[in-house]
Design a protein around this motif. Structure first.
Motif, mmCIF file in Angstrom:
data_model
loop_
_atom_site.group_PDB
_atom_site.id
_atom_site.type_symbol
_atom_site.label_atom_id
_atom_site.label_comp_id
_atom_site.label_asym_id
_atom_site.label_seq_id
_atom_site.Cartn_x
_atom_site.Cartn_y
_atom_site.Cartn_z
ATOM 1 N N ARG A 205 22.427 7.895 -14.500
ATOM 2 C CA ARG A 205 21.579 8.058 -13.324
ATOM 3 C C ARG A 205 21.775 6.880 -12.374
ATOM 4 O O ARG A 205 21.736 5.722 -12.810
ATOM 5 N N GLU A 206 21.995 7.162 -11.123
ATOM 6 C CA GLU A 206 22.088 6.135 -10.088
ATOM 7 C C GLU A 206 20.848 6.248 -9.210
ATOM 8 O O GLU A 206 20.615 7.270 -8.555
ATOM 9 N N ARG A 207 20.022 5.217 -9.201
ATOM 10 C CA ARG A 207 18.743 5.251 -8.495
ATOM 11 C C ARG A 207 18.936 4.745 -7.064
ATOM 12 O O ARG A 207 19.352 3.600 -6.837
ATOM 13 N N VAL A 208 18.650 5.606 -6.107
ATOM 14 C CA VAL A 208 18.726 5.259 -4.686
ATOM 15 C C VAL A 208 17.307 5.254 -4.146
ATOM 16 O O VAL A 208 16.643 6.304 -4.103
ATOM 17 N N LEU A 209 16.832 4.077 -3.735
ATOM 18 C CA LEU A 209 15.454 3.935 -3.282
ATOM 19 C C LEU A 209 15.392 4.040 -1.754
ATOM 20 O O LEU A 209 16.058 3.297 -1.028
ATOM 21 N N VAL A 210 14.634 5.022 -1.292
ATOM 22 C CA VAL A 210 14.432 5.180 0.147
ATOM 23 C C VAL A 210 13.421 4.124 0.607
ATOM 24 O O VAL A 210 12.352 3.964 -0.001
ATOM 25 N N ALA A 211 13.773 3.391 1.659
ATOM 26 C CA ALA A 211 12.908 2.298 2.143
ATOM 27 C C ALA A 211 11.522 2.830 2.519
ATOM 28 O O ALA A 211 11.395 3.812 3.264
ATOM 29 N N ALA A 212 10.491 2.186 2.000
ATOM 30 C CA ALA A 212 9.113 2.586 2.274
ATOM 31 C C ALA A 212 8.638 1.979 3.597
ATOM 32 O O ALA A 212 9.149 0.940 4.044
ATOM 33 N N PRO A 213 7.668 2.603 4.246
ATOM 34 C CA PRO A 213 7.150 2.027 5.507
ATOM 35 C C PRO A 213 6.418 0.708 5.235
ATOM 36 O O PRO A 213 5.805 0.513 4.190
ATOM 37 N N THR A 214 6.489 -0.203 6.208
ATOM 38 C CA THR A 214 5.821 -1.504 6.066
ATOM 39 C C THR A 214 4.398 -1.482 6.600
ATOM 40 O O THR A 214 3.625 -2.405 6.330
ATOM 41 N N SER A 215 4.071 -0.440 7.327
ATOM 42 C CA SER A 215 2.720 -0.322 7.865
ATOM 43 C C SER A 215 2.308 1.132 7.903
ATOM 44 O O SER A 215 3.158 2.033 7.846
ATOM 45 N N CYS A 216 1.026 1.375 7.998
ATOM 46 C CA CYS A 216 0.508 2.742 8.007
ATOM 47 C C CYS A 216 0.866 3.406 9.331
ATOM 48 O O CYS A 216 0.531 2.877 10.397
ATOM 49 N N PRO A 217 1.558 4.540 9.297
ATOM 50 C CA PRO A 217 1.904 5.196 10.564
ATOM 51 C C PRO A 217 0.698 5.753 11.287
ATOM 52 O O PRO A 217 0.788 6.104 12.471
#
Length: 543
Positions: A120-132
């Motif tokens: 398994r290769e884990r690719v982490l999608v960047a999370a938001p830094t602030s509440c949209p």
């Protein structure tokens, strides 16, 4: 005046926009209906395939065309599924554009989870830094959703550099250096995994060397056909000791399956109708403990001298068709005693089934000959024997013989009497008279399975072992020479025997090619597929 013109233009634009919206909505509805029709068509094909599979499980294989029919239905289902998916995607896009509700989509099959052994290769999608929503940076993780996508990594090549350091002694000036590593082929430069890949693709997957060379060139590796052919010849010579061990194992059997198929062999300005002969040892139907194996020979013709030479030192039960080339083996005056003949009920049934195939008759139309009721009755009676055989498959010879005496013998006797009663009512030109004569003239050899539990009802084991040649010759067209046909027979012996023992042929060939030179002659049997598989399983269990 100006206001009136502006009002008219606004009304015209509104009418045009309304017309475009209506047309877009109608197009979306049409695409939705098309997607629904495609989905229904795919569902019907899926249900037909399921029904045919259930019928086969419930009633057994009713005909030799059943397997081909299921394959065709699977291909048809594949096309319909792809078509339905394309139509659904188009309908969904049109619905979004027209802002119209989608029709109910078809119920897609649930996908099986991917095998656990795959990395398994884990690719982490960047999370938001602030509440949209509010812009706050006080975010707390609630969990995560994981989407798995199956991907393939293109084949990678590498060059292994084996370094042998050279030393000199300052006391006596002697030079010391480790010996050169072993190569499978003389002056070889290919590793065992590459050689195994070439051999398996050529003889197991029926990919000629010119196609392999072209594929390697697209990957940036220049391997000429002549180079590949040279390595194939050398590797075959290296593997020949295992071929001889398998031949010895096959010829030690008390019962063999035999058959042959055509293999065109190149000759001067033409091709000769050469032959590949197979002899299969498979004791599993009567509970034998010896591993199965297949042994192949090649010849330029189909003369009787070939099976006589192949089985000159062998005696036992030979399961084969009624080909006259085997008659010399059944001669009572044969040195070493005659071979016992056991004929194949599948061959006999096939002759009747061709006259009783209702589905084929319906496809051919009203101009075809009607279905023969005698042939249909014969097929029904023979199928009852096959039902009994399926129930006793894997039992010991004594148990099989006992069941056959109790259940099969009455059916065989009734079939014999019925065929004898029907034959006088038919003319010599009757199509159904030929399969009846085929059985009656050889009845004792057909009924021999009743008195020996080791005998199988069919010769399907040999036919299955030749299926690869029947399919492969469409790809490679012909063998280049007699030696090429012999080489194909040697490699078919190794690959088919590995498959019969549930061993991956390519992995086995790679390991054998790496170890065979360092293996003593007395220990070569440890490299045979059945011993290799047991050793591999033990190593995995220990790990």
């Amino acid at each position: 005046m100006i206001l009136a013109e502006r009002q008219a233009r606004i009304e015209a634009e509104a009418a045009a926009a309304l017309a475009r919206d209506t047309a877009s909505r109608l197009d979306a509805e049409a695409l939705q209906l098309k997607a629904a029709a495609s989905s229904t068509e795919a569902m019907i094909a899926h249900l037909k395939l399921q029904i045919e599979r259930l019928r086969r499980e419930l009633y057994g294989q009713r005909s030799e065309r059943t397997a081909r029919l299921i394959d065709q239905m699977e291909l048809q289902l594949e096309e319909l599924e792809a078509k339905a998916t394309e139509d659904e995607i188009a309908a969904e896009a049109a619905s979004r554009q027209a802002a119209s509700p989608m029709l109910a989509q078809r119920r897609l099959p649930v996908r099986k989870p991917f095998p656990e052994h795959l990395p398994r290769e884990r690719v982490l999608v960047a999370a938001p830094t602030s509440c949209p929503c509010c812009g706050s940076m006080k975010l707390a993780k609630l969990g995560e959703d994981v989407t798995e996508t199956l991907e393939v990594v293109p084949r990678s090549w590498k060059v292994i550099q084996t370094v042998r350091e050279k030393f000199t002694c300052r006391a006596c000036e002697a030079i010391t250096q480790p010996p050169a590593p072993f190569h499978v082929t003389p002056r070889g430069f290919m590793g065992p995994n590459l050689l195994a890949t070439i051999l398996f693709e050529k003889f197991g997957q029926h990919q000629p060397l010119n196609r392999q060379s072209e594929r390697y060139a697209r990957e940036g590796i220049d391997l000429a056909v002549s180079t590949l052919a040279d390595q194939v010849g050398a590797a075959t010579v290296a593997l020949k000791p295992l071929h001889e061990l398998i031949a010895r194992h096959v010829m030690a059997a008390q019962r063999l399956h035999a058959d042959d198929t055509t293999v065109p062999i190149l000759a001067k300005g033409k091709t000769d109708a050469g032959r590949i002969w197979t002899y299969v040892r498979d004791d599993r139907p009567f509970g034998g403990a010896d591993p199965p194996a297949a042994f192949y020979f090649a010849s330029r013709d189909r003369r009787q001298e070939h099976p006589d030479a192949h089985l000159a030192a062998w005696s036992g039960i030979l399961q084969a068709d009624a080909y006259g080339g085997y008659n010399g083996l059944y001669d009572p005056a044969r040195p070493g005693g005659p071979v016992t003949s056991a004929l194949c009920w599948s061959h006999a049934r096939r002759r009747f089934f061709e006259l009783a195939d209702i589905a084929a008759s319906a496809r051919r139309g009203p101009s075809t000959a009607p279905v023969s009721p005698i042939a249909l009755e014969a097929v029904t009676r023979i199928d009852a024997l096959f039902d009994i055989e399926r129930a006793i498959n894997g039992l010991g010879p004594e148990d099989r013989q006992r069941v056959r005496q109790e259940q099969s013998r009455p059916l065989v006797d009734d079939l014999h009497a019925w065929l004898q009663s029907k034959r006088p009512t038919l003319s010599c030109s009757s199509s159904v008279a030929k399969p009846i004569d085929y059985m009656l003239k050889r009845w004792s050899r057909f009924a021999g399975f009743l008195d020996d539990g080791r005998i199988c009802l069919t010769n399907n084991a040999a036919e299955r072992s030749l299926r690869g040649f029947a399919l492969g010759r469409k790809a490679w067209l012909f063998a280049g020479s007699d030696r090429g046909a012999d080489r194909a027979a040697i490699m078919a012996t190794l690959i088919t025997t590995a498959k019969l023992n549930d061993v991956d042929p390519q992995a086995w060939l790679a390991d054998v090619l790496a170890r065979i030179a360092a293996t003593q002659q007395s220990q070569l049997s440890e490299l045979l597929p059945w011993h290799w598989r047991r050793t591999t399983v033990e190593h995995r269990s220990a790990a």
